[in-house]
Design an enzyme around this catalytic site. Structure first.
Site, PDB file in Angstrom:
ATOM      1  N   HIS A  54     -15.700 -21.013 -30.136  1.00  0.00           N
ATOM      2  CA  HIS A  54     -15.690 -21.784 -29.100  1.00  0.00           C
ATOM      3  C   HIS A  54     -15.921 -23.186 -29.351  1.00  0.00           C
ATOM      4  O   HIS A  54     -14.975 -24.243 -29.098  1.00  0.00           O
ATOM      5  CB  HIS A  54     -16.419 -21.342 -28.188  1.00  0.00           C
ATOM      6  CG  HIS A  54     -16.372 -19.944 -27.679  1.00  0.00           C
ATOM      7  ND1 HIS A  54     -15.221 -19.475 -27.229  1.00  0.00           N
ATOM      8  CD2 HIS A  54     -17.304 -19.053 -27.105  1.00  0.00           C
ATOM      9  CE1 HIS A  54     -15.394 -18.388 -26.796  1.00  0.00           C
ATOM     10  NE2 HIS A  54     -16.585 -17.688 -26.843  1.00  0.00           N
TER      11      HIS A  54
ATOM     12  N   LEU B  31     -25.227 -22.761 -28.201  1.00  0.00           N
ATOM     13  CA  LEU B  31     -26.236 -22.672 -29.510  1.00  0.00           C
ATOM     14  C   LEU B  31     -25.729 -22.790 -30.718  1.00  0.00           C
ATOM     15  O   LEU B  31     -26.141 -23.149 -31.684  1.00  0.00           O
ATOM     16  CB  LEU B  31     -27.095 -21.625 -29.059  1.00  0.00           C
ATOM     17  CG  LEU B  31     -28.148 -21.765 -27.851  1.00  0.00           C
ATOM     18  CD1 LEU B  31     -29.161 -20.456 -27.851  1.00  0.00           C
ATOM     19  CD2 LEU B  31     -28.948 -22.949 -28.041  1.00  0.00           C
ATOM     20  N   ALA B  32     -24.431 -21.902 -30.845  1.00  0.00           N
ATOM     21  CA  ALA B  32     -24.056 -21.690 -31.999  1.00  0.00           C
ATOM     22  C   ALA B  32     -22.878 -22.252 -32.283  1.00  0.00           C
ATOM     23  O   ALA B  32     -21.798 -22.311 -31.287  1.00  0.00           O
ATOM     24  CB  ALA B  32     -23.637 -20.155 -32.359  1.00  0.00           C
TER      25      ALA B  32
ATOM     26  N   GLY C  36     -19.640 -21.510 -33.118  1.00  0.00           N
ATOM     27  CA  GLY C  36     -18.657 -20.411 -33.479  1.00  0.00           C
ATOM     28  C   GLY C  36     -17.210 -20.805 -33.053  1.00  0.00           C
ATOM     29  O   GLY C  36     -16.811 -22.215 -32.994  1.00  0.00           O
TER      30      GLY C  36
ATOM     31  N   HIS D 253     -20.394 -21.999 -21.314  1.00  0.00           N
ATOM     32  CA  HIS D 253     -19.503 -21.136 -21.808  1.00  0.00           C
ATOM     33  C   HIS D 253     -18.712 -20.336 -20.529  1.00  0.00           C
ATOM     34  O   HIS D 253     -17.655 -19.930 -20.296  1.00  0.00           O
ATOM     35  CB  HIS D 253     -20.116 -19.717 -22.642  1.00  0.00           C
ATOM     36  CG  HIS D 253     -19.122 -18.808 -23.017  1.00  0.00           C
ATOM     37  ND1 HIS D 253     -18.658 -17.622 -22.071  1.00  0.00           N
ATOM     38  CD2 HIS D 253     -18.403 -18.485 -24.186  1.00  0.00           C
ATOM     39  CE1 HIS D 253     -17.909 -17.083 -22.630  1.00  0.00           C
ATOM     40  NE2 HIS D 253     -17.658 -17.362 -23.759  1.00  0.00           N
TER      41      HIS D 253
END
Lengths: 124, 124
Positions: B77, B72-73, B75, B9
């Site tokens: 992104h 990790l998620a 989402g 990120h």
């Protein structure tokens, strides 16, 4: 009784929180014979909170709570906020051993895990 | 030439970006014999950007770029922004195979890695 508590940041996006809950289910299966109970808690934006997760484990009879931060970076959360939360939980539960593990991103097994993702997709 | 591009990120906190760079160094060592080159790029807040990382790999002669999201998620992104960036990179480099791997958090090896963190600290 030994309790493994996976702690995540928490997200406004419920699916992300559910991903953590799903992972906790998988972890519960993988941890059989090593930990008596496994649960998850969130720093913010979802429930239970980390203090709630610890209190609940203690209430269920945990004598040892191993707290594992599901975080990639050693930022403010991992370095300052979470240790403070754990210190405060120690005071509420002096009879319980509460141990804060290093965060996920610091694991020396991370490079192998990353390579295994490539391998699983046929690259390596 | 096969290039592994770890994408993160990016953070306002330079230490967090440096953690990703350190991990990329470790990944480079672990990937020897499997990937010819390994580098990292950031979605925002740090350099190089993901398009810059891909362009640089292509310029250095990569015929295949394997993009691994260090997230990790799943989402916005991972689900939307990154696939768009990859699609646009495909158009700039039609001669290069660019493959987007599943994000880290989706790895089926994650429960074992989490348990290994507890194990390394003497818990398990």
């Amino acid at each position: 009784m030994k309790h493994l508590l996976l702690i995540a940041h928490g997200s406004r996006r419920q699916q992300s929180n559910d991903e953590v809950r799903d992972l906790t289910q998988q972890l519960t299966a993988a941890a059989q014979g090593h930990f008596d109970q496994v649960s998850c808690a969130f720093l913010e934006l979802s429930a239970p909170s980390i203090p709630e997760g610890i209190d609940s484990a203690a209430r269920q009879g945990a004598h040892s709570i191993i707290v594992l931060p599901y975080f990639l970076a050693a930022g403010q959360h991992v370095g300052t906020e979470i240790p403070k939360i754990i210190a405060s939980a120690h005071q509420r539960h002096p009879q319980v051993t509460i141990t804060l593990l290093p965060h996920l991103g610091a694991s020396k097994a991370m490079p192998s895990l990353l390579l295994s993702i490539a391998e699983d997709m046929g690259y390596r």
